[in-house]
Design an enzyme around this catalytic site. Structure first.
Site, short mmCIF file in Angstrom:
data_model
loop_
_atom_site.label_atom_id
_atom_site.label_comp_id
_atom_site.label_asym_id
_atom_site.label_seq_id
_atom_site.Cartn_x
_atom_site.Cartn_y
_atom_site.Cartn_z
N GLU A 1 15.01 -5.49 -1.91
CA GLU A 1 15.28 -4.20 -1.28
C GLU A 1 16.65 -3.60 -1.59
O GLU A 1 16.79 -2.38 -1.56
CB GLU A 1 15.14 -4.34 0.24
CG GLU A 1 13.74 -4.69 0.71
CD GLU A 1 12.72 -3.62 0.34
OE1 GLU A 1 13.05 -2.43 0.46
OE2 GLU A 1 11.60 -3.99 -0.09
N SER B 1 -30.38 -0.54 -8.13
CA SER B 1 -31.08 0.73 -8.38
C SER B 1 -30.55 1.90 -7.58
O SER B 1 -31.00 3.03 -7.78
CB SER B 1 -32.57 0.56 -8.11
OG SER B 1 -33.18 -0.16 -9.15
#
Length: 890
Positions: A77, A332
């Site tokens: 950080e 399908s």
């Protein structure tokens, strides 16, 4: 621009005085506000969906935090933390360079992050950034670096409802923060940036990548990724996963997990309370009493907005695996996308295509089949969708190109990438890594139920695509995005017309006009299924249902029946949709627009089996001495009637007809069909007919090695022995008449190779009269006649024989068995003898009525193409390809 303004203000020589004055005008508040829980509402803005807040929190001194954790956080950080005065010029310049290169990199120091989290909003404006910088400078002037780091570590939200480092160490590793080693510390340092996205329980890949980056920058080459505790659910039940989705969406909109858990936000979601109750209630009702391990997902989207109206990804709660956001082969349910792509290329849904099964395609090494042997040599795409035929949609894809189908899928709602990798393409180990093959038509590529719901919502919205979202407003500010036109509304109308016929044909209508498609994905190279889908929509609601397992495997219900798309998923969708829309006006789907040319199909021009549908490849001649017999056992005006590809649901009608006229015949049976209808095999034997081995899966054995043919024939014999112990299998007939090495192998197994000379092409469905006429035209004394009692709907064949047999008998023809060249032996088991000499057929017009039929069990109803399915307990698992059923479901 905001960052640049701050840099100029604080660091240019001309702005030092002004910067100092501004810093003094922004005093540091005395006490940081305590965290407050946020409230999530349903779309009505009044009904509470959940409360989200950090409750696990206790401060610890910096001395109680391991040095390794401090080092990991600083690397991740703010590497210059101990060297800057609150704002880092180096960090700002680094971020500006990264932004110019197309990347995003934060420039905020730990001091800035702390004051932003403690005192400010996340609104990205110049004013807020100036305040953040001024407060950071004041913070640095009033507190030591260690004091600031201590406050920071104790106020950061680490995910998992853990606020502060003590809670985080316990939530992820079950230890106190002083015992964290560097590997563990790097995990926690990673989640600071994104407590949801870098939690290993939510996204293990992203978490590991972030961890690797921290470890590399720390030069900790020997570090090993640590074991992380599973996430516990802060919010239980199905709504927990909704909260997770809301949190992720807010993070993408600039509202961090820390803000959501600590700043008392009011978030109105898109979920509808009635629809959500319908979702959880319907899923629970249908899963009750089902086998353990069966899991479901349901996503329902408003086509007009893209708002998620109902969501079910599992019932374990927040932080657990989300089935609705997981990848599964679409089977399908992908065929409507192929249809949309075809329509866009000018191919009408009434165009006629060759739906023969099997068919060979240049880019496939094995023939492609339709499920359950369904066959339609000349059918419209609408017919092919209703019966969920594979071969026409594969042919369409081959004609327009797989990339156009992929492009249509992305247009409608499938992301172009999943986890950073291109979607809808082969992966490593597949035939064409990085490329889309024709198998996209079969739904072999995985998608998430949520993304498939977006596709169907786009179709329901007339081709207008809205991004799927869960958040309607935050703090009263509406989050809305205009839709984009993804598809011509006329094309969407034609797709809806076709899918509406699917729902009507198979009885899934939820009490109002609806369109939809089911899908079933087979499990490996077996007869089992691993995924079952239903996707459909009304004008007001699009919904997708998925059923499967955490680890793919056979899907069976409480009665032992295979779960197909047309069974439980279709019923869940129907019941959910009906319940969710109760009381809402009924709306009609659009009328068809009839886009495209009806003469664009390949029916009659595919070159497939132009002469005979029983040939799919170059015929491989049998070895010398093993030629198939093509004449009857006895001389004279005789014929041998042989039936292929059964047994099936039509076999009882065939047997009744033969019994009526005392005709004996030969039944060439596919092994897997035998396992579906064992009682029919026993009746065939009991009625005095002869048996013929027709391979286990109707694969082309003429193109495989002898050892593979031998194993296949033996497997078929074993299936027959299980169904009718002691029965004799007299003949072997190669699928498609392609014998090759299999003729010798079949003979060595005790089966006479069996051919034919009369073929009326009854697979081609030319009509009963045409079938009967063709048989008479080809008939010669001692001829072996080929017809079928399996492979699609054989009612026309039965009707043709019903007209033909009495006429042949009246003309003096006698029915006989084919000749034999090999001595057949009974299969293992109790002997069930069949007569060795066929009794003379009765010529009496007063022949007995048909014997009582052994009825095939009723089918479970055809899912978007599963019509004439085997018994529910052994239904064909999927429509597929080649020697296996390969993916595309019904």
């Amino acid at each position: 621009m905001a960052t640049t303004a701050i840099v100029v203000l604080f660091w240019s020589g001309a702005g030092i005085g002004a910067a100092e004055a501004y810093v003094e005008s922004v005093p540091l508040p005395g006490v940081a506000p305590q965290p407050q829980a946020s409230v999530l509402y349903y779309r009505d803005g009044r009904t509470i969906l959940a409360r989200v807040g950090a409750t696990d929190h206790n401060d610890v001194p910096l001395s109680a935090v391991s040095p390794e954790l401090r080092r990991a956080v600083l690397i991740a950080e703010d590497r210059d933390f101990y060297g800057h005065p609150g704002v880092s010029l180096r960090g700002v310049l680094r971020a500006m360079v990264a932004d110019a290169g197309g990347e995003h990199q934060g420039a905020s120091t730990i001091s800035q992050q702390y004051v932003r989290n403690a005192f400010l909003s996340r609104e990205v404006t110049v004013d807020r950034k100036l305040q953040e910088a001024a407060l950071a400078v004041n913070l640095e002037r009033q507190h030591t670096k260690d004091q600031i780091l201590e406050r920071y570590l104790n106020t950061i939200y680490y995910g998992r409802n853990a606020y502060g480092i003590a809670a985080a160490a316990n939530a992820y590793f079950g230890v106190t923060p002083d015992r964290l080693d560097f590997a563990q510390s790097a995990v926690l340092a990673a989640v600071v940036k994104d407590p949801w996205g870098f939690d290993p329980a939510h996204d293990a890949t992203a978490a590991r990548q972030r961890w690797n980056w921290i470890v590399a920058n720390a030069h900790e080459g020997a570090a090993v990724y640590p074991k992380v505790l599973p996430a516990s659910s802060a919010i239980g039940g199905p709504l927990g996963l909704v909260v997770d989705q809301v949190e992720r969406e807010l993070s993408g909109r600039g509202i961090t997990s820390q803000q959501l858990h600590t700043q008392g936000l009011e978030v109105v979601t898109t979920l509808d309370p009635a629809a959500q109750r319908a979702a959880t209630g319907t899923v629970a009702a249908h899963l009750k009493g089902q086998p353990a391990g069966l899991e479901a997902a349901l996503v329902a989207v408003d086509p007009a907005t893209g708002g998620v109206r109902a969501y079910y990804g599992g019932d374990h709660g927040s932080g657990y695996f989300d089935n609705a956001a997981a990848l599964h082969p679409a089977a399908s349910t992908f065929k409507p996308i192929v249809l949309a792509a075809a329509l866009r290329q000018g191919i009408a849904y009434q165009s006629r295509w060759d739906g023969s099964s099997p068919r060979l395609f240049p880019d496939r090494g094995v023939p492609l089949r339709n499920h359950d042997g369904l066959h339609c040599a000349d059918c419209t795409l609408q017919h092919a969708m209703v019966d969920s035929l594979n071969t026409p949609f594969y042919a369409v894809t081959a004609e327009i190109g797989p990339e156009k189908v992929r492009d249509m899928a992305v247009r409608l709602g499938i992301p172009p990438k999943y986890a950073g990798q291109k979607s809808l393409v082969d992966v490593k180990g597949d035939p064409a890594p990085g490329h889309t093959r024709g198998d996209i038509a079969l739904g072999r590529y995985p998608v998430t139920p949520g993304d498939l719901a977006t596709v169907y919502a786009t179709l329901a919205a007339g081709g207008v695509r809205h991004e799927r979202h869960f958040v309607q407003s935050v703090r009263g500010a509406t989050v809305a995005a205009a839709g984009t036109v993804a598809l011509d509304p006329r094309i969407a109308a034609d797709v809806s017309t076709v899918l509406q016929s699917v729902v009507k044909e198979h009885g899934f209508t939820p009490g109002r006009p609806a369109a939809g498609k089911t899908g079933t994905q087979q499990w490996l190279d077996t007869l089992e299924n691993q995924d079952a889908w239903m996707a459909g929509y009304t004008p007001d609601l699009a919904g997708v249902i998925w059923l499967g397992k955490a680890k793919p495997g056979p899907l069976r219900d409480a009665h032992g029946a295979r779960i197909e798309g047309d069974t439980m998923p279709a019923r869940i969708w129907r019941d959910f949709t009906r319940s969710a829309l109760t009381g809402q006006p009924v709306k009609a789907l659009p009328a068809p627009a009839h886009v495209g040319r009806v003469d664009a199909g390949d029916a009659g021009r595919s070159g497939h089996d132009a002469k005979s549908p029983d040939t799919v490849t170059e015929i491989h001649a049998p070895g010398a001495g093993y030629e198939p017999v093509v004449h009857t056992e006895h001389t004279g005006k005789r014929l041998a009637l042989t039936f292929d590809d059964g047994p099936s649901q039509d076999t009882p009608a065939v047997l009744d007809l033969l019994a009526k006229y005392h005709v004996k015949a030969t039944f060439c049976m596919v092994g897997e069909n035998v396992t579906w209808y064992p009682q029919l095999v026993r009746r065939i034997v009991a009625d005095g007919h002869r048996l013929c081995n027709h391979s286990m899966h109707h694969d082309d054995l003429g193109i495989v090695a002898a050892d593979k043919s031998r194993a296949d024939i033996a497997e078929t014999d074993a299936a027959i022995a299980d169904a009718a112990p002691g029965a004799t299998v007299t003949y072997y007939r190669a699928p498609y008449g392609d014998f090759g090495p299999s003729a010798k192998v079949g003979a060595q197994a005790g089966h006479t190779p069996l051919g034919w000379v009369v073929d009326p092409d009854d697979w081609m469905l030319p009509g009963a009269d045409t079938i009967a006429t063709r048989i008479r035209q080809q008939l010669t004394p001692r001829a072996v006649v080929l017809v079928h009692d399996g492979g699609g709907d054989r009612k026309q064949t039965v009707e043709a024989l019903r007209k033909l047999i009495p006429g042949l008998l009246a003309d003096g023809w006698t029915f006989d068995f084919p000749a034999t060249t090999v001595t057949a032996k009974p299969l293992p088991g109790a002997t069930t003898p069949a007569p060795s000499v066929m009794p003379s057929p009765s010529l009496s017009p007063s022949a007995p009525e048909p014997s009582e039929s052994v009825s095939a069990p009723a089918s479970s109803g055809a899912s978007s193409g599963a019509s004439d399915v085997p018994p529910p307990s052994v239904a064909a698992s999927a429509d597929g390809a080649g020697g296996q059923l390969d993916g595309a479901g019904m």
